[in-house]
Scaffold this motif. Sequence first.
Motif, mmCIF file in Angstrom:
data_model
loop_
_atom_site.group_PDB
_atom_site.id
_atom_site.type_symbol
_atom_site.label_atom_id
_atom_site.label_comp_id
_atom_site.label_asym_id
_atom_site.label_seq_id
_atom_site.Cartn_x
_atom_site.Cartn_y
_atom_site.Cartn_z
ATOM 1 N N ALA A 236 -11.635 0.591 2.932
ATOM 2 C CA ALA A 236 -11.377 -0.441 3.840
ATOM 3 C C ALA A 236 -12.495 -1.284 4.336
ATOM 4 O O ALA A 236 -12.589 -2.111 5.182
ATOM 5 N N ASN A 237 -13.684 -0.926 3.782
ATOM 6 C CA ASN A 237 -15.094 -1.406 4.193
ATOM 7 C C ASN A 237 -15.747 -1.157 2.978
ATOM 8 O O ASN A 237 -16.905 -0.268 3.196
ATOM 9 N N TYR B 220 -8.220 -1.941 -3.314
ATOM 10 C CA TYR B 220 -7.096 -1.212 -3.687
ATOM 11 C C TYR B 220 -7.066 -0.910 -5.317
ATOM 12 O O TYR B 220 -7.700 -1.878 -6.243
ATOM 13 N N THR C 139 -10.582 -9.771 1.108
ATOM 14 C CA THR C 139 -11.077 -9.824 2.303
ATOM 15 C C THR C 139 -10.140 -9.232 3.212
ATOM 16 O O THR C 139 -8.847 -9.695 3.289
ATOM 17 N N ARG C 140 -10.470 -8.125 4.026
ATOM 18 C CA ARG C 140 -9.809 -7.724 5.074
ATOM 19 C C ARG C 140 -9.539 -8.429 6.327
ATOM 20 O O ARG C 140 -10.323 -8.121 7.342
ATOM 21 N N LEU D 41 -5.046 2.359 -1.347
ATOM 22 C CA LEU D 41 -6.166 1.786 -0.464
ATOM 23 C C LEU D 41 -7.420 2.693 -1.068
ATOM 24 O O LEU D 41 -7.395 3.894 -0.768
ATOM 25 N N ASP E 71 0.906 -1.078 0.036
ATOM 26 C CA ASP E 71 0.031 -0.043 -0.113
ATOM 27 C C ASP E 71 1.192 1.175 0.061
ATOM 28 O O ASP E 71 1.660 1.400 1.126
ATOM 29 N N SER F 134 -11.770 -4.977 1.226
ATOM 30 C CA SER F 134 -10.769 -3.970 0.911
ATOM 31 C C SER F 134 -10.846 -3.610 -0.637
ATOM 32 O O SER F 134 -10.984 -4.627 -1.366
ATOM 33 N N GLU G 12 -4.073 -5.537 2.576
ATOM 34 C CA GLU G 12 -4.868 -6.439 3.223
ATOM 35 C C GLU G 12 -5.909 -6.711 2.407
ATOM 36 O O GLU G 12 -7.211 -6.393 2.772
ATOM 37 N N ALA G 13 -5.764 -7.723 1.658
ATOM 38 C CA ALA G 13 -6.811 -8.128 0.529
ATOM 39 C C ALA G 13 -6.678 -9.654 0.278
ATOM 40 O O ALA G 13 -5.934 -10.036 -0.585
ATOM 41 N N SER H 11 -3.843 -10.965 8.236
ATOM 42 C CA SER H 11 -4.464 -9.892 7.235
ATOM 43 C C SER H 11 -3.384 -9.449 6.331
ATOM 44 O O SER H 11 -3.537 -9.015 5.035
ATOM 45 N N TYR H 12 -2.009 -9.731 6.289
ATOM 46 C CA TYR H 12 -0.907 -9.543 5.369
ATOM 47 C C TYR H 12 -0.475 -10.798 4.562
ATOM 48 O O TYR H 12 0.486 -10.639 3.791
#
Length: 356
Positions: A105-106, A92, A57-58, A102, A31, A90, A39-40, A325-326
């Motif tokens: 995030a939601n 991006y 998905t975060r 990004l 990012d 997420s 975070e995807a 998440s990473y």
Amino acid sequence: MNILTAVAVVLSAYVAEGTLVAIYNDKPRIDSGTGLPLEAGDGCLRQFGDKYYVYGTRYQACPQSDQKFCYEWGSNITWPMCGWRNMTFSIYSSSDLVSWKLESANAVPEMVTGTVINNRNMAFFEPAVVYNKKNNNYVMWFVMTQDGDHGGQGVAVSDSPTGPFILDKHAGYPVTTMNRSADLYLYQDDDEDQTAYLKHNMNGKPPANYVSRLSPDYRSVVETSAPIENGTYYEGGGIFKRGNTWYVMFGQGCCFCKRGGSSLVYTSSNPLGPYVYQTSINRLLSNGSYEVPAQQFGVSGIVSAAGEKQYWYTGMRFGSGSVKSYDFQYWWPLQFSPNGTVMPMIWENSFSFDRP
């Protein structure tokens, strides 16, 4: 102007219109705003116009030591476990497949932490997005689960590829009545109507994979194929068309596994089948892992500077991040033999792509 000069002019023009970029698989995509990994998880890679988008998905930033895999599930596992709670979607974007921004995030604000339906905790993952030209909007399908048990699929719609996506509640909640519907992927045909198809598997009795044709607005199922590999549980995968041949892919259950999963290929001359097994392209190694230690979640159509449509395998490298998440993805352009057979995958730390 002699022939050599003319050739040089043509070549220089070609180089000017494309840019060679390196796509890395041995390290996470970053990012550009935070300097941290995207975070995807799972989800899809899309090319809309001159931009690329990752929808994913975060997952929760829980330590991987807390991770449990499918084969470890049992009565001693307390719901919800790492990776099955506190998730959002997420988005991006990138203009070059290298620098990522990004956008959200939601992406589906109505699907938030703690969502409860029919007195059961909901989790959701695997967002897949296509553009509906007729209605000039973007349609997202995603998997919904209830207390870890596959429940159905949700649909959300947005006027922008970056969201927000609004839950399509008129379609039902979940949108399908299919028993224990699980992993899914969307593909949009290049026919006159730009028909969209949903590849999905059902973890029911018996388990199987299916392809469904969607309505013109892409919000509901119109027709569903006969089962593909009826009686065997397979996850992930994707669907795409190359020439006049339709390809459906999936592999054995993996569920956050580090070793990766198989990638089986089935083909048909019709999107709704019948499908015939063609080959398996992710080699099982002697140590029990796979050539590409990832679980497939799609095949993305990416167009090069020369106008060639490539078909990129996208798979999650579960356990690759410092926290859940990473975890990051493996991208690789599928290779085809002259008769259309998909060639075995190989592990590559990186590959070059000539982008427009």
